[in-house]
Design a protein around this motif. Structure first.
Motif, PDB file in Angstrom:
ATOM      1  N   GLU A   1      -1.763   3.033  -1.997  1.00 37.87           N
ATOM      2  CA  GLU A   1      -2.925   3.805  -1.861  1.00 37.87           C
ATOM      3  C   GLU A   1      -4.324   3.313  -1.552  1.00 37.87           C
ATOM      4  OE1 GLU A   1      -2.886   5.859  -5.509  1.00 37.87           O
ATOM      5  OE2 GLU A   1      -0.979   6.885  -5.234  1.00 37.87           O
ATOM      6  N   ILE A   2      -4.306   2.023  -2.123  1.00 39.41           N
ATOM      7  CA  ILE A   2      -5.643   1.207  -2.048  1.00 39.41           C
ATOM      8  C   ILE A   2      -5.748   0.474  -0.790  1.00 39.41           C
ATOM      9  CG2 ILE A   2      -6.970  -0.516  -2.864  1.00 39.41           C
ATOM     10  CD1 ILE A   2      -5.866   0.175  -5.862  1.00 39.41           C
TER      11      ILE A   2
ATOM     12  N   ARG B   1       2.905   1.684  -5.768  1.00 42.06           N
ATOM     13  CA  ARG B   1       2.309   2.874  -5.096  1.00 42.06           C
ATOM     14  C   ARG B   1       0.608   2.860  -5.154  1.00 42.06           C
ATOM     15  NH1 ARG B   1       6.260   5.108  -8.098  1.00 42.06           N
ATOM     16  NH2 ARG B   1       5.026   5.659  -9.824  1.00 42.06           N
ATOM     17  N   SER B   2       0.178   2.046  -6.091  1.00 39.05           N
ATOM     18  CA  SER B   2      -1.341   1.947  -6.335  1.00 39.05           C
ATOM     19  C   SER B   2      -1.707   1.163  -5.165  1.00 39.05           C
ATOM     20  CB  SER B   2      -1.710   1.292  -7.592  1.00 39.05           C
ATOM     21  OG  SER B   2      -1.577   2.184  -8.673  1.00 39.05           O
TER      22      SER B   2
ATOM     23  N   TRP C   1       2.881   0.125  -9.716  1.00 35.36           N
ATOM     24  CA  TRP C   1       1.941  -0.930  -9.374  1.00 35.36           C
ATOM     25  C   TRP C   1       1.916  -0.913  -7.637  1.00 35.36           C
ATOM     26  CZ3 TRP C   1      -1.900  -3.177 -11.454  1.00 35.36           C
ATOM     27  CH2 TRP C   1      -1.699  -3.497 -12.764  1.00 35.36           C
TER      28      TRP C   1
ATOM     29  N   HIS D   1      -2.030  -5.983  -7.451  1.00 35.39           N
ATOM     30  CA  HIS D   1      -1.103  -5.104  -7.714  1.00 35.39           C
ATOM     31  C   HIS D   1       0.378  -5.487  -7.505  1.00 35.39           C
ATOM     32  CE1 HIS D   1      -4.876  -2.922  -7.173  1.00 35.39           C
ATOM     33  NE2 HIS D   1      -4.251  -2.002  -7.865  1.00 35.39           N
TER      34      HIS D   1
END
Length: 179
Positions: free
Chosen positions: A152-153, A148-149, A146, A127
């Motif tokens: 979150e993960i 933020r993703s 990217w 990411h």
């Protein structure tokens, strides 16, 4: 400043212990006194020439001062000299390598590094390397998506070192700059 005072006291007790000089370099680096940091890291390297952390920190001095070609050479040497480094360290090293390539407008080489990673990595590399690519292309909205993703993960902490690199590359504002 308090850490430097404590490290100065430690130096009196163990002036030839490389780790104290390495920590002093890290403290100076946090204060953005890169000249003093580099001197401390060089002293640490003189005392312990094989210390990987010191070699990495010296490469970082070139990275944070925009000497991307020099940093790239050192990152590549670290990758070559220590092929069995832990995944987290390896991924961060490859991330910095890709940024150096992008900053030197060696986009095809950077693309090859980017393509090595999949969405199934155990670190945020996939990411975050795409975020760097988007920042390099001037697409801030996609880059932030990217990031933020990744957060979150993987959560904020695993992403933090990658964010520091993006800040040092001038693509985002560092949290530390606000202090």
């Amino acid at each position: 400043q308090e850490i430097l005072i404590a490290l100065d006291k430690a130096l009196v007790l163990a002036p030839d212990y490389y780790a104290i000089h390495n920590l002093r370099g890290a403290a100076f680096s946090t204060m953005r006194d890169f000249e003093s940091a580099r001197k401390a890291f060089i002293k640490a390297r003189e005392l312990e020439p094989q210390a990987v952390d010191v070699k990495f920190n010296l490469a970082e001095m070139d990275f944070v001062t925009g000497k991307y070609e020099e940093a790239l050479e050192q990152y590549l040497k670290l990758k070559s000299d220590y092929p069995k480094m832990p995944n987290q360290a390896y991924h961060l090293l490859r991330f910095k390598e890709a940024i150096c390539l992008m900053k030197r407008e060696r986009d095809e080489e950077a693309k090859r590094v980017i393509e090595e990673f999949t969405p199934y990595e155990k670190t945020p590399i996939y990411h975050m390397i795409h975020a760097a690519e988007k920042y390099n292309e001037g697409d801030e909205d996609s880059a932030e998506g990217w990031i933020r993703s990744a957060q979150e993960i993987y959560g904020a902490q695993p992403v933090a070192n990658y964010l520091d690199s993006l800040a040092e590359a001038g693509w985002i504002q560092s949290i530390m700059q606000d202090r």
